[in-house]
Scaffold this motif. Structure first.
Motif, PDB file in Angstrom:
ATOM      1  N   LYS A   1       3.434   1.601  -4.742  1.00 14.18           N
ATOM      2  CA  LYS A   1       4.374   0.812  -5.648  1.00 14.18           C
ATOM      3  C   LYS A   1       3.722   0.603  -7.018  1.00 14.18           C
ATOM      4  CE  LYS A   1       6.060  -3.096  -4.334  1.00 14.18           C
ATOM      5  NZ  LYS A   1       6.018  -4.036  -5.398  1.00 14.18           N
ATOM      6  N   SER A   2       2.454  -0.100  -6.887  1.00 13.37           N
ATOM      7  CA  SER A   2       1.871  -0.286  -8.392  1.00 13.37           C
ATOM      8  C   SER A   2       1.392   0.899  -8.933  1.00 13.37           C
ATOM      9  CB  SER A   2       0.613  -1.187  -7.939  1.00 13.37           C
ATOM     10  OG  SER A   2       0.921  -2.425  -7.280  1.00 13.37           O
ATOM     11  N   SER A   3       1.054   1.932  -8.199  1.00 16.58           N
ATOM     12  CA  SER A   3       0.398   3.093  -8.826  1.00 16.58           C
ATOM     13  C   SER A   3       1.731   3.838  -9.536  1.00 16.58           C
ATOM     14  CB  SER A   3      -0.001   3.955  -7.953  1.00 16.58           C
ATOM     15  OG  SER A   3      -1.019   3.499  -7.069  1.00 16.58           O
TER      16      SER A   3
ATOM     17  N   SER B   1       0.724  -1.287  -0.071  1.00 17.56           N
ATOM     18  CA  SER B   1      -0.036  -0.046  -0.074  1.00 17.56           C
ATOM     19  C   SER B   1       1.012   1.109   0.011  1.00 17.56           C
ATOM     20  CB  SER B   1      -0.902   0.076   1.040  1.00 17.56           C
ATOM     21  OG  SER B   1      -1.871  -1.211   1.138  1.00 17.56           O
TER      22      SER B   1
ATOM     23  N   CYS C   1       0.336   9.907  -7.681  1.00 17.43           N
ATOM     24  CA  CYS C   1       0.139   8.866  -8.741  1.00 17.43           C
ATOM     25  C   CYS C   1      -1.244   8.246  -8.753  1.00 17.43           C
ATOM     26  CB  CYS C   1       0.987   7.852  -8.524  1.00 17.43           C
ATOM     27  SG  CYS C   1       2.754   8.185  -9.253  1.00 17.43           S
TER      28      CYS C   1
HETATM   29  P1  GDP Z   1       0.881  -1.156  -3.347  1.00 21.52           P
HETATM   30  O1  GDP Z   1       0.179  -1.857  -2.335  1.00 21.52           O
HETATM   31  O2  GDP Z   1       2.168  -0.629  -2.940  1.00 21.52           O
HETATM   32  O3  GDP Z   1       1.174  -1.395  -4.927  1.00 21.52           O
HETATM   33  O4  GDP Z   1      -0.046   0.275  -3.635  1.00 21.52           O
HETATM   34  P2  GDP Z   1      -1.037   0.753  -4.389  1.00 21.52           P
HETATM   35  O5  GDP Z   1      -0.353   1.525  -5.718  1.00 21.52           O
HETATM   36  O6  GDP Z   1      -1.910  -0.374  -4.822  1.00 21.52           O
HETATM   37  O7  GDP Z   1      -1.681   1.972  -3.724  1.00 21.52           O
HETATM   38  C1  GDP Z   1      -2.371   1.824  -2.636  1.00 21.52           C
HETATM   39  C2  GDP Z   1      -3.481   2.908  -2.400  1.00 21.52           C
HETATM   40  O8  GDP Z   1      -2.899   3.996  -2.423  1.00 21.52           O
HETATM   41  C3  GDP Z   1      -4.368   2.646  -3.671  1.00 21.52           C
HETATM   42  O9  GDP Z   1      -5.817   2.699  -3.251  1.00 21.52           O
HETATM   43  C4  GDP Z   1      -3.999   3.835  -4.497  1.00 21.52           C
HETATM   44  O10 GDP Z   1      -5.161   4.578  -5.070  1.00 21.52           O
HETATM   45  C5  GDP Z   1      -3.818   4.996  -3.615  1.00 21.52           C
HETATM   46  N1  GDP Z   1      -2.551   5.910  -3.701  1.00 21.52           N
HETATM   47  C6  GDP Z   1      -1.397   5.483  -4.516  1.00 21.52           C
HETATM   48  N2  GDP Z   1      -0.684   6.677  -4.928  1.00 21.52           N
HETATM   49  C7  GDP Z   1      -1.440   7.674  -4.604  1.00 21.52           C
HETATM   50  C8  GDP Z   1      -1.254   8.995  -4.418  1.00 21.52           C
HETATM   51  O11 GDP Z   1      -0.226   9.443  -4.953  1.00 21.52           O
HETATM   52  N3  GDP Z   1      -2.261   9.700  -4.018  1.00 21.52           N
HETATM   53  C9  GDP Z   1      -3.306   9.246  -3.365  1.00 21.52           C
HETATM   54  N4  GDP Z   1      -4.240  10.143  -2.867  1.00 21.52           N
HETATM   55  N5  GDP Z   1      -3.558   7.920  -3.269  1.00 21.52           N
HETATM   56  C10 GDP Z   1      -2.620   7.012  -3.736  1.00 21.52           C
END
Ligand code: GDP
Length: 692
Positions: A39-41, A36, A231
């Protein structure tokens, strides 16, 4: 312009085909971060599409080796899985589905696997980059995630974050940097912060002042610095606005710009900080390009060494002999055709004649045995009414009509045997067997594909011609079904031939009897034979015979042996007698054919053979000899694709090793050549930079 990374990715792809060894690994950017963290974003913002597996249950279980290839403006975007053979995937939701499936294929109890998934994405909006996505660090083990999972993920990440790889450490702005798992992991392997880029996500979730403080952090200084990003794909239109196949790069940038633009603090500090995904992309390219440049010499040395080893081995093992799948096939094919040619010269009409005559000789012998040479020992021990041994023949002139009928009937069975089918079959079988022998003696022996191609070629031609050949032969022997004229010369030759035939038959009879004696024992067998002969002489009814057998203590099995022996002895006596008859004056003359059925039937067999061979030669043999090489070319020649030829050559393990080594050598040479030109380019950049 940055071309190094693009070229190096090309070189890496070449090296991957020779089975990349550790020293030949080129640097990549390794992306780490806790769950969360966003990273994916970040990865999806770089790629411009949503494509990574999503879900609550730890969906990234394997490393994803992601290669981004920048393509010219206007070209279609697609992804390709190097190991799956799915071709170009232009639908990003199917890329996402495939990634999800590949990850879920890792068994729950293993949690993670270090077997990487290789995915390349081609797009005009991506930079040339080589990225590795790893499972996110987890803080606390979930309900159905075993405790050791945490350790397993950390170990997997540790493997990838070693030098010369660049670490992209993702941390969210709303989490204290001191608690960033990614930064802590990076610090362990890169304590001076020389090859780590810090990415701070979710900049929009904290006060601008706090966000700026993080970017200017002095507690975890990184030489390559921090980049702040937002992102998040704007969701206001709902997901429907952005299908997986719509490029989201500009939507994200717009969203980011409007956030950063709305807060003047960022603009004021703009000189010292780096913000925004476009800047992140640029940084990644520059850093990777620099890292690649630094590793050029090392990689080049490693390729040199690999090449030297391959060259040496190639010399020692194969004496530098080049062998391609194509030349191997062509040589094998030539050699096979050559041996086929030799065979055609050694197998012609005389050989077919001999084959066929031998077959007919056996039929004649069978006929004689059936119709003439019988002194039956059947279960009743009584002769059947129409059984008359030929032994009586010379003295039975009185009812010669009986013998006339017998010879006519025998001749007729011979001519109506179905000579067409039989002779065609004899030739086809012989050809098939010869072809098998040729294959056994050729390089094709080790190649199932070629073996069956040859077999099919043979069968195709033979099957195509079989029925018409059989019909032709049958038609041409038809006159013999009505009348057979015998010339003196033919009679003499057959008389001679039959003597040899009978002698051979006699020898076989005597041999069989001898071996029977050896297995049963001379004395025992003699006893059984006497018993059988006596019972026959008395025409003893079967039940009485068995009573007597039991009384005498002869077993049923021994009785059978006795019968067999008596049969062979009778047969031998008969043949001796017939040999005498054939040699006698009476059989000197064709007019006495009824007394010498052996000679007459041989004349018939000879005539049938000669006629059949004439047509077999034209209809089948010559056709086969003409068509086979062409049929073979159709199956093993020009029409094969390169892949088919390659697959063919690889069937032989020796050839496969040879080709592999040679290919390895060629690919290393190619990689080195490219390396050299890349290095020359770098050197010219450095020297022109220095002269400025
Ligand atoms: P991962 O588990 O590290 O791959 O994280 P994700 O990319 O799935 O992101 C986790 C949550 O954070 C998701 O609900 C995204 O929409 C949110 N998120 C990611 N980047 C941002 C950002 O820059 N701003 C905001 N507000 N939310 C973000």
């Amino acid at each position: 312009i940055m071309v190094l990374t693009k070229k190096m990715i090309e070189i890496r792809n070449i090296l991957q085909r020779v089975g990349q060894t550790g020293a030949l690994t080129l640097p990549s950017i390794v992306v780490i971060g806790s769950q969360s963290s966003g990273k994916s974003s970040v990865l999806e913002a770089i790629v411009g599409h949503e494509f990574l597996p999503k879900g609550a249950n730890m969906v990234t279980r394997r490393p994803i080796e992601l290669t981004l290839v920048n393509t010219p403006e206007g070209t279609q975007e697609y992804g390709e899985f190097a190991d799956l053979g799915l071709g170009k995937l232009t639908d990003f939701s199917s890329i996402q589905r495939t990634l999800t499936d590949l990850n879920l294929a890792v068994p729950e109890e293993d949690c993670v696997s270090d077997d990487p998934i290789r995915l390349s994405i081609y797009s005009p909006t991506v930079p040339d980059l080589s990225l590795i996505d790893l499972p996110g660090y987890i803080q606390i083990a979930g309900e159905n995630q075993p405790e050791e999972l945490k350790g397993k993920i950390a170990a997997l990440c540790d493997k990838y974050i070693q030098a010369p790889n660049v670490i992209l450490a993702i941390s969210a702005a709303d989490v204290d940097l001191a608690n960033s798992t990614a930064l802590r992991a990076s610090r362990r392997v890169d304590p001076r912060g020389e090859r780590t880029i810090g990415v701070i996500t979710k900049m929009d979730l904290v006060e601008p002042a706090r966000a700026l403080a993080i970017l200017n952090d002095k507690n975890y200084p990184l030489r390559l610095g921090y980049v702040g990003v937002v992102c998040k794909v704007p969701q206001h239109g709902g997901l429907a606005v952005f299908s997986r196949n719509t490029n989201i790069t500009s939507a994200i940038t717009k969203n980011e710009n409007s956030y950063f633009g709305a807060h003047p603090e960022f603009a004021a500090d703009g000189e010292r900080i780096t913000i925004g995904t476009p800047n992140l992309k640029k940084k990644l390219m520059t850093v990777l390009e620099q890292t690649m440049a630094q590793s050029l010499q090392g990689t080049s040395d490693a390729i040199h060494q690999e090449l030297e080893e391959a060259t040496y081995e190639f010399k020692v093992q194969y004496n530098d002999r080049m062998l391609t799948a194509e030349t191997y096939l062509a040589e094998s094919l030539d050699a096979f055709k050559h041996s086929f040619k030799e065979f055609t010269e050694s197998f012609g009409r005389p050989q077919v004649r001999e084959l066929l005559k031998h077959e007919l000789d056996q039929k004649v012998l069978d006929l004689l045995a059936q119709r003439y040479w019988n002194r039956p020992i059947n279960d009743s021990n009584r002769p059947r009414p129409d059984d008359r041994a030929l032994a009586e023949l010379p003295t039975s002139e009185a009812d010669s009509a009986f013998w006339h009928r017998k010879l006519d009937a025998s001749t007729s069975s011979l001519t109506k045997l179905g000579i067409g089918r039989m002779s065609t079959n004899v030739l086809a079988t012989a050809l098939t067997q010869h072809m098998e022998r040729l294959v056994e003696g050729s390089t094709f022996k080790e190649h199932p594909f070629a073996r069956s191609a040859i077999q099919e070629a043979t069968n195709t031609i033979l099957n195509e011609r079989f029925y018409s050949t059989a019909d032709q032969v049958e038609n041409c022997i038809k006159p013999y079904k009505f009348e057979i004229d015998v010339e003196d010369r033919e009679w003499d030759s057959s008389r001679h031939n039959v003597q040899n035939l009978l002698k051979e038959e006699l020898r076989q009879c005597e041999d069989s009897l001898k071996s029977l004696k050896n297995t049963v024992g001379s004395k025992k067998l003699g006893q059984a034979m006497t018993f059988v002969e006596k019972a026959r002489a008395e025409a003893l009814p079967i039940r009485d015979m068995h009573e007597r057998r039991e009384a005498t203590g002869i077993s049923q099995a021994l009785l059978e042996r006795g019968r067999e022996a008596v049969f062979l002895k009778d047969r031998a006596e008969l043949i001796k007698m017939r040999l005498g008859a054939v040699k006698s004056k009476q059989c000197n003359n064709k007019e006495n054919k009824y007394y010498c059925p052996e000679i007459f039937l041989d004349v018939v067999a000879d005539k049938l053979t000669a006629t059949a061979v004439l047509f077999l030669n034209v209809e089948l043999l010559s056709e086969f000899y003409y068509n086979f090489p062409r049929e073979l070319d159709n199956r093993l020649g020009r029409h094969l694709t390169h892949d088919q030829i390659e697959a063919f050559a690889r069937e032989d393990p020796k050839i496969r090793k040879h080709i592999d080594l040679q290919q390895r050598k060629q690919l290393l040479e190619l990689a080195l050549q490219k390396m050299d030109s890349v290095m020359a380019l770098e050197n010219s950049k450095i020297s022109s930079g220095a002269s400025e």
